[in-house]
Design an enzyme around this catalytic site. Structure first.
Site, short mmCIF file in Angstrom:
data_model
loop_
_atom_site.label_atom_id
_atom_site.label_comp_id
_atom_site.label_asym_id
_atom_site.label_seq_id
_atom_site.Cartn_x
_atom_site.Cartn_y
_atom_site.Cartn_z
N ASP A 28 0.56 -0.89 -0.17
CA ASP A 28 0.14 0.04 -0.25
C ASP A 28 0.95 1.47 -0.23
OD1 ASP A 28 -2.94 1.25 0.23
OD2 ASP A 28 -1.36 1.88 1.63
N GLU A 30 1.23 5.42 1.06
CA GLU A 30 0.19 6.69 0.54
C GLU A 30 0.75 8.19 -0.05
OE1 GLU A 30 -2.18 6.86 3.09
OE2 GLU A 30 -1.89 4.96 3.29
N HIS A 168 -5.24 4.00 7.25
CA HIS A 168 -4.69 4.66 6.11
C HIS A 168 -3.13 4.79 6.08
CE1 HIS A 168 -8.51 6.32 4.16
NE2 HIS A 168 -9.08 6.09 5.11
N ASP A 173 -2.87 -0.87 6.49
CA ASP A 173 -3.00 -1.46 5.60
C ASP A 173 -3.01 -1.74 4.77
OD1 ASP A 173 -4.86 1.10 6.07
OD2 ASP A 173 -5.01 2.04 4.32
#
Length: 570
Positions: A28, A30, A168, A173
């Site tokens: 994942d 960000e 998040h 995640d």
């Protein structure tokens, strides 16, 4: 015996890769936003095989720009947190090593893989085109709407009893996605999906034509190269490159290929031809040349070829800048679009005094009425006889010297103009000036680097192949003339000598790139710029101008960061 392209029993090595023996990297990211202009602020990844965790990868990343407030509110990642974090160019190699050889898994995988692929392109790393599984698509196939009205990660994690609650943040995640993925695999396993290929086939939107034609890849080797899908009339429908030809072409016959255009192409195809290549650079260059030769109907790059624009001086008493497709010596470019070239043209006219008008002016006794540009002091009105050829000459010399890397004064003139507008609080005009100067600096830097490489008659470079061997490239005037490898244990220099002796003869042509296509020179330069590349031989020094625009890269980075902050703040 079953012929390639004809339905029949699959070979033993086509039976599939057991899911329990497949290494997955569930990851994942960000980011600072969702557009192509945004960048990564955090990586989180978990490597798993057979239900066991093999390792984890997690780090914050300094994006080199401010993080928008709405993103800070969503992720909790602040500017202070990433201030001391490593930059993306330091993190990316470690992440690529972590995912090497694995199948990627992500929730809404298209978003995350696109960011990593774009990062690889910007920083000169080859995107390995790994197999990808999207847990959103898998969940929509496995779960009913009544059971899972929403396929958001938080909803699936709660529904399937994930041990980690997504928040998040990248690693949390990714851990939650691991649990969701394993739960979904348990469900598809109960209905007979046991291999990676079966998993891809199970995901929706696999057409019957795709399934029937899987054997078209049976004859392909597991080596780097270029593949060509051919239609019933022997026409080339599509051209692509692969580090593993067989694996890549097989993906067109599974659900991992979701593009409607290419599913239509597979339905038309009757055969897959291939060209084996020594390494990725040769494959990419051959792809460019094949696209140019065949213009396949299903390659977007064939429908929208990258015909570069250039800025050059006209041949007249009072030269002006002209936009052309075929450059002469001393031209500035290449530009990806006409709009970018026009922005650079306006900036150069302001910085050098080159006239913006397009009328042809005689060397003597010019007597035309000056236009509004003269009143705005954007032109000295040589058309009206207010400027002689000798007085105009410094403007021409400034452009020529700037492009050749002998002068940087025009860039300083534009920077001072930007500062003046900013100090006067004319921020809109200052923003326009900054963007035009950015386009000009970027074009100068790229053009000077490409031209420097194209000037070298012969350059031989080597890169480690990752297995104690070497990949070689013979480059002549910016074009790839030959490519080869020396595997582990093979003396490299005899291979180099043989490649050089049999390499294509390249005669230099006209223009800044000596006749070489800009895209090919750029590909070669990116390969040479990658960490670990070594120079074997060079027929003459490969040098860039002393006053090249490369010295303005720091300014360019700051300008792009300022622009990104403006966009983020609205």
């Amino acid at each position: 015996m079953t012929k390639p392209g004809v339905g029949g029993q699959l070979a033993f090595d086509e039976l599939g890769t057991p899911l329990r023996a497949t290494t997955f990297v569930v990851f994942d990211l960000e980011t600072t936003g969702v557009s192509d202009e945004d960048t990564i602020t955090e990586f989180g990844a978990v490597k798993v095989r057979g239900g066991e965790i093999l390792g984890e990868f997690a780090t914050l990343v300094d994006p080199g720009r401010g993080i928008p407030p709405e993103v800070v509110s969503l992720t909790g990642i602040t500017n202070a947190m990433v201030y001391t974090a490593p930059r993306l160019d330091a993190v990316l190699p470690a992440f690529m090593e972590f995912i090497n050889g694995a199948v990627l898994v992500a929730h809404n995988a298209g978003f995350d893989t696109n960011f990593v692929r774009k990062a690889c392109e910007r920083h000169g790393y080859r995107w390995p085109k790994p197999a990808v599984v999207c847990t959103v698509q898998l969940a929509r196939r496995v779960l009913t709407r009544e059971e899972a009205p929403s396929c958001r990660l938080s909803a699936l994690a709660e529904l399937l009893g994930a041990s980690t609650k997504p928040n998040h943040r990248a690693l949390a995640d990714a851990r939650a996605t691991v649990d969701v993925f394993h739960s979904l695999l348990e469900r598809v396993g109960s209905i007979g999906v046991q291999t990676l290929e079966e998993l891809h086939d199970y995901i929706p939107d696999v057409t019957p034509e795709q399934r029937r034609k899987r054997s078209m890849a049976a004859h392909l080797p597991s080596t780097p190269g270029v593949y060509l899908f051919r239609g019933p009339g022997e026409e080339v429908l599509y051209v692509g490159t692969a580090s593993d030809l067989r694996r890549r072409v097989r993906q067109y016959f599974t659900a991992s290929e979701t593009r409607r255009r290419l599913r239509e192409m597979v339905a038309l195809a009757v055969r897959v031809d291939h060209v084996e290549c020594a390494h990725s650079l040769e494959a990419q260059v051959r792809e460019l040349r094949l696209l140019s030769a065949h213009k396949p109907a299903y390659n977007r790059r064939s429908k929208n070829p990258k015909q570069a624009w250039w800025l050059t001086l006209t041949d007249e008493a009072f030269p002006r800048l002209s936009l052309v497709r075929t450059p002469r010596g001393g031209a500035l470019g290449p530009f990806r679009s006409r709009g970018l070239a026009e922005d650079a043209m306006v900036a150069l006219q302001d910085a050098t005094g080159l006239r913006p008008c397009t009328v042809r002016i005689p060397a003597q006794r010019a007597s035309a009425a000056p236009c509004v540009l003269a009143e705005l002091r954007r032109c000295q009105a040589p058309c009206a006889g207010r400027q002689t050829v000798e007085e105009y000459a410094p403007s021409t010399w400034s452009f020529v010297s700037l492009v050749a890397g002998r002068l940087l004064d025009p860039l300083r003139v534009l920077e001072q103009r930007l500062r003046t507008h900013s100090a006067a609080e004319r921020f809109e005009q200052a923003g326009v000036d900054r963007d035009r100067l950015s386009v000009l600096v970027r074009a100068l830097d790229r053009g000077q680097r490409l031209a420097a490489l194209a000037e070298v008659p012969e350059l031989i470079a080597a890169r480690p192949d990752g297995d104690r061997g070497w990949e070689f490239a013979i480059v002549r005037h910016g074009r790839l003339a030959s490519a080869g490898v020396a595997r582990r244990g093979v003396p490299p220099m005899p291979v180099v000598d043989a490649l050089a002796a049999s390499a294509e003869t390249v005669l230099p042509g006209e223009g800044p790139l000596r006749g070489a296509p800009a895209e090919e020179v750029a590909l070669v330069l990116r390969w040479l710029d990658r960490p670990g590349t070594r120079m074997v031989r060079c027929s003459q020094p490969w040098t860039e101008p002393a006053l090249a625009a490369a010295s303005w890269r720091g300014w360019l980075t700051r300008a792009e960061a300022a622009r990104s902050m403006e966009v983020a703040s609205g």
